[in-house]
Design a protein around this motif. Structure first.
Motif, PDB file in Angstrom:
ATOM      1  N   ARG A 147       0.830  -1.202   0.000  1.00  0.00           N
ATOM      2  CA  ARG A 147       0.000   0.000   0.000  1.00  0.00           C
ATOM      3  C   ARG A 147       0.868   1.257   0.000  1.00  0.00           C
ATOM      4  NH1 ARG A 147      -1.847   3.255   4.050  1.00  0.00           N
ATOM      5  NH2 ARG A 147      -0.861   2.015   5.668  1.00  0.00           N
ATOM      6  N   ARG A 148       0.474   2.235  -0.800  1.00  0.00           N
ATOM      7  CA  ARG A 148       1.160   3.528  -0.823  1.00  0.00           C
ATOM      8  C   ARG A 148       0.771   4.318   0.420  1.00  0.00           C
ATOM      9  NH1 ARG A 148       1.965   7.447  -5.861  1.00  0.00           N
ATOM     10  NH2 ARG A 148       2.200   5.396  -6.782  1.00  0.00           N
ATOM     11  N   LEU A 149       1.768   4.835   1.145  1.00  0.00           N
ATOM     12  CA  LEU A 149       1.490   5.599   2.366  1.00  0.00           C
ATOM     13  C   LEU A 149       0.947   6.982   2.020  1.00  0.00           C
ATOM     14  CD1 LEU A 149       4.528   4.633   4.628  1.00  0.00           C
ATOM     15  CD2 LEU A 149       2.241   3.642   4.571  1.00  0.00           C
ATOM     16  N   ARG A 150       0.019   7.447   2.833  1.00  0.00           N
ATOM     17  CA  ARG A 150      -0.633   8.755   2.699  1.00  0.00           C
ATOM     18  C   ARG A 150      -0.242   9.619   3.903  1.00  0.00           C
ATOM     19  NH1 ARG A 150      -1.978   8.226  -2.182  1.00  0.00           N
ATOM     20  NH2 ARG A 150      -3.461   6.637  -2.776  1.00  0.00           N
ATOM     21  N   PRO A 151      -0.500  10.927   3.851  1.00  0.00           N
ATOM     22  CA  PRO A 151      -0.134  11.791   4.981  1.00  0.00           C
ATOM     23  C   PRO A 151      -0.665  11.313   6.330  1.00  0.00           C
ATOM     24  CG  PRO A 151      -0.622  13.143   3.089  1.00  0.00           C
ATOM     25  CD  PRO A 151      -0.968  11.725   2.696  1.00  0.00           C
ATOM     26  N   ALA A 152      -1.887  10.796   6.387  1.00  0.00           N
ATOM     27  CA  ALA A 152      -2.456  10.327   7.654  1.00  0.00           C
ATOM     28  C   ALA A 152      -1.647   9.177   8.256  1.00  0.00           C
ATOM     29  CB  ALA A 152      -3.908   9.895   7.455  1.00  0.00           C
ATOM     30  N   ASP A 153      -0.909   8.445   7.433  1.00  0.00           N
ATOM     31  CA  ASP A 153      -0.090   7.339   7.927  1.00  0.00           C
ATOM     32  C   ASP A 153       1.116   7.818   8.722  1.00  0.00           C
ATOM     33  OD1 ASP A 153      -1.586   5.164   6.755  1.00  0.00           O
ATOM     34  OD2 ASP A 153      -0.780   5.784   4.816  1.00  0.00           O
TER      35      ASP A 153
ATOM     36  N   ALA B 136       9.515   5.769  13.071  1.00  0.00           N
ATOM     37  CA  ALA B 136      10.852   5.312  12.682  1.00  0.00           C
ATOM     38  C   ALA B 136      10.903   3.793  12.633  1.00  0.00           C
ATOM     39  CB  ALA B 136      11.901   5.860  13.648  1.00  0.00           C
ATOM     40  N   ARG B 137      10.264   3.150  13.586  1.00  0.00           N
ATOM     41  CA  ARG B 137      10.199   1.678  13.609  1.00  0.00           C
ATOM     42  C   ARG B 137       9.321   1.176  12.465  1.00  0.00           C
ATOM     43  NH1 ARG B 137      10.799  -2.683  17.202  1.00  0.00           N
ATOM     44  NH2 ARG B 137      11.455  -1.362  18.930  1.00  0.00           N
ATOM     45  N   ALA B 138       8.145   1.790  12.266  1.00  0.00           N
ATOM     46  CA  ALA B 138       7.201   1.340  11.244  1.00  0.00           C
ATOM     47  C   ALA B 138       7.749   1.487   9.829  1.00  0.00           C
ATOM     48  CB  ALA B 138       5.886   2.114  11.378  1.00  0.00           C
ATOM     49  N   LEU B 139       8.655   2.437   9.618  1.00  0.00           N
ATOM     50  CA  LEU B 139       9.209   2.664   8.276  1.00  0.00           C
ATOM     51  C   LEU B 139      10.288   1.657   7.898  1.00  0.00           C
ATOM     52  CD1 LEU B 139       9.234   6.545   8.295  1.00  0.00           C
ATOM     53  CD2 LEU B 139       7.996   5.079   6.668  1.00  0.00           C
ATOM     54  N   ILE B 140      10.782   0.894   8.863  1.00  0.00           N
ATOM     55  CA  ILE B 140      11.774  -0.133   8.539  1.00  0.00           C
ATOM     56  C   ILE B 140      11.099  -1.179   7.645  1.00  0.00           C
ATOM     57  CG2 ILE B 140      13.248  -1.971   9.452  1.00  0.00           C
ATOM     58  CD1 ILE B 140      14.300   0.905   9.943  1.00  0.00           C
ATOM     59  N   GLY B 141      11.666  -1.392   6.475  1.00  0.00           N
ATOM     60  CA  GLY B 141      11.105  -2.319   5.500  1.00  0.00           C
ATOM     61  C   GLY B 141      10.229  -1.657   4.454  1.00  0.00           C
ATOM     62  N   ALA B 142       9.844  -0.398   4.675  1.00  0.00           N
ATOM     63  CA  ALA B 142       9.073   0.327   3.658  1.00  0.00           C
ATOM     64  C   ALA B 142       9.971   0.584   2.446  1.00  0.00           C
ATOM     65  CB  ALA B 142       8.560   1.653   4.232  1.00  0.00           C
ATOM     66  N   VAL B 143       9.352   0.828   1.306  1.00  0.00           N
ATOM     67  CA  VAL B 143      10.113   1.120   0.090  1.00  0.00           C
ATOM     68  C   VAL B 143       9.972   2.606  -0.219  1.00  0.00           C
ATOM     69  CG1 VAL B 143      10.294   0.706  -2.397  1.00  0.00           C
ATOM     70  CG2 VAL B 143       9.933  -1.212  -0.828  1.00  0.00           C
ATOM     71  N   LEU B 144      11.099   3.270  -0.407  1.00  0.00           N
ATOM     72  CA  LEU B 144      11.158   4.685  -0.754  1.00  0.00           C
ATOM     73  C   LEU B 144      11.698   4.828  -2.164  1.00  0.00           C
ATOM     74  CD1 LEU B 144      11.358   7.781  -0.327  1.00  0.00           C
ATOM     75  CD2 LEU B 144      13.564   7.361   0.813  1.00  0.00           C
TER      76      LEU B 144
ATOM     77  N   GLU C 180       7.507   8.366  -3.667  1.00  0.00           N
ATOM     78  CA  GLU C 180       6.571   7.257  -3.503  1.00  0.00           C
ATOM     79  C   GLU C 180       7.092   6.448  -2.318  1.00  0.00           C
ATOM     80  OE1 GLU C 180       4.461   3.650  -6.019  1.00  0.00           O
ATOM     81  OE2 GLU C 180       6.161   4.711  -6.899  1.00  0.00           O
ATOM     82  N   VAL C 181       6.222   6.246  -1.322  1.00  0.00           N
ATOM     83  CA  VAL C 181       6.591   5.470  -0.139  1.00  0.00           C
ATOM     84  C   VAL C 181       5.562   4.357   0.008  1.00  0.00           C
ATOM     85  CG1 VAL C 181       7.114   5.513   2.331  1.00  0.00           C
ATOM     86  CG2 VAL C 181       7.508   7.567   0.950  1.00  0.00           C
ATOM     87  N   LEU C 182       6.046   3.117  -0.039  1.00  0.00           N
ATOM     88  CA  LEU C 182       5.185   1.945   0.049  1.00  0.00           C
ATOM     89  C   LEU C 182       5.353   1.295   1.420  1.00  0.00           C
ATOM     90  CD1 LEU C 182       5.986   0.478  -3.475  1.00  0.00           C
ATOM     91  CD2 LEU C 182       4.061   1.945  -2.825  1.00  0.00           C
ATOM     92  N   ALA C 183       4.244   0.931   2.034  1.00  0.00           N
ATOM     93  CA  ALA C 183       4.252   0.368   3.386  1.00  0.00           C
ATOM     94  C   ALA C 183       5.118  -0.873   3.479  1.00  0.00           C
ATOM     95  CB  ALA C 183       2.825   0.040   3.816  1.00  0.00           C
TER      96      ALA C 183
END
Length: 187
Positions: free
Chosen positions: A3-9, A18-26, A147-150
């Motif tokens: 899923r593509r991250l949105r501002p509310a995320d 910082a923890r939740a972004l580990i593994g996300a794709v930038l 583009e930032v993917l969860a």
């Protein structure tokens, strides 16, 4: 497809984000990879650029969430942060390292080296490899060039003190993808 991250995320506090972004794709204009190392910063934190309140330089860090905060480090490198928390608070996540996955040849050309492990191992290297410029400061992370993917679930995260700061250096707000060979420095 993640899923593509949105501002509310990005409304969570800095350490959670910082923890939740580990593994996300930038990706920046299609160039990038998996986030493998981050650091959290908050207005209550004496090491944060936002600690003394809003200035012309740090205004983007005060939101709204889901925006880029770009600053120059040591007068040389552009560094990328993701703004989090509610608008006006002043918190963000520094992108310290990514595992290159897309546009590796572009990154090699920008960085002037071949070793894929060193292309994005450190915030200045991330900035150079992804073509981060000050003009991106304040841009939404859910719009081009970003583009930032969860992150997919199921990976382990390691935690340690932040790097390269003199204030609150012992605060355990540095996060990394367990076992990654793309960190800027070992945990």
């Amino acid at each position: 497809m993640p899923r593509r991250l949105r501002p509310a995320d990005f409304e969570g506090n800095a350490p959670e984000m910082a923890r939740a972004l580990i593994g996300a794709v930038l990706l920046v204009d299609g160039v990038g990879g998996r986030i493998v190392e981050t650091e959290a910063y908050d207005r209550e934190d004496p090491a944060s650029h936002s600690h003394s309140g809003p200035t012309q330089r740090n205004q983007a860090m005060f939101g709204p969430p889901g925006r880029a905060y770009v600053y120059r480090s040591y007068g040389i490198h552009w560094c990328l942060n993701f703004v989090c928390r509610e608008e006006g608070h002043g918190a963000g996540v520094l992108i310290r390292a990514i595992e290159p996955l897309h546009g590796i040849e572009v990154m090699r050309e920008r960085r002037g080296l071949q070793d894929v492990r060193l292309l994005c191992a450190g915030p200045g290297r991330v900035g150079q490899a992804l073509g981060i410029v000050h003009a991106f400061n304040g841009h939404r992370l859910d719009r081009k060039p970003f583009e930032v993917l969860a992150a997919e679930s199921g990976h382990d995260v390691v935690v340690g003190p932040r790097i390269g700061i003199s204030k609150a250096a012992d605060v355990p707000w540095r996060f990394g993808l367990a076992g990654s060979r793309f960190w800027s420095r070992r945990f």
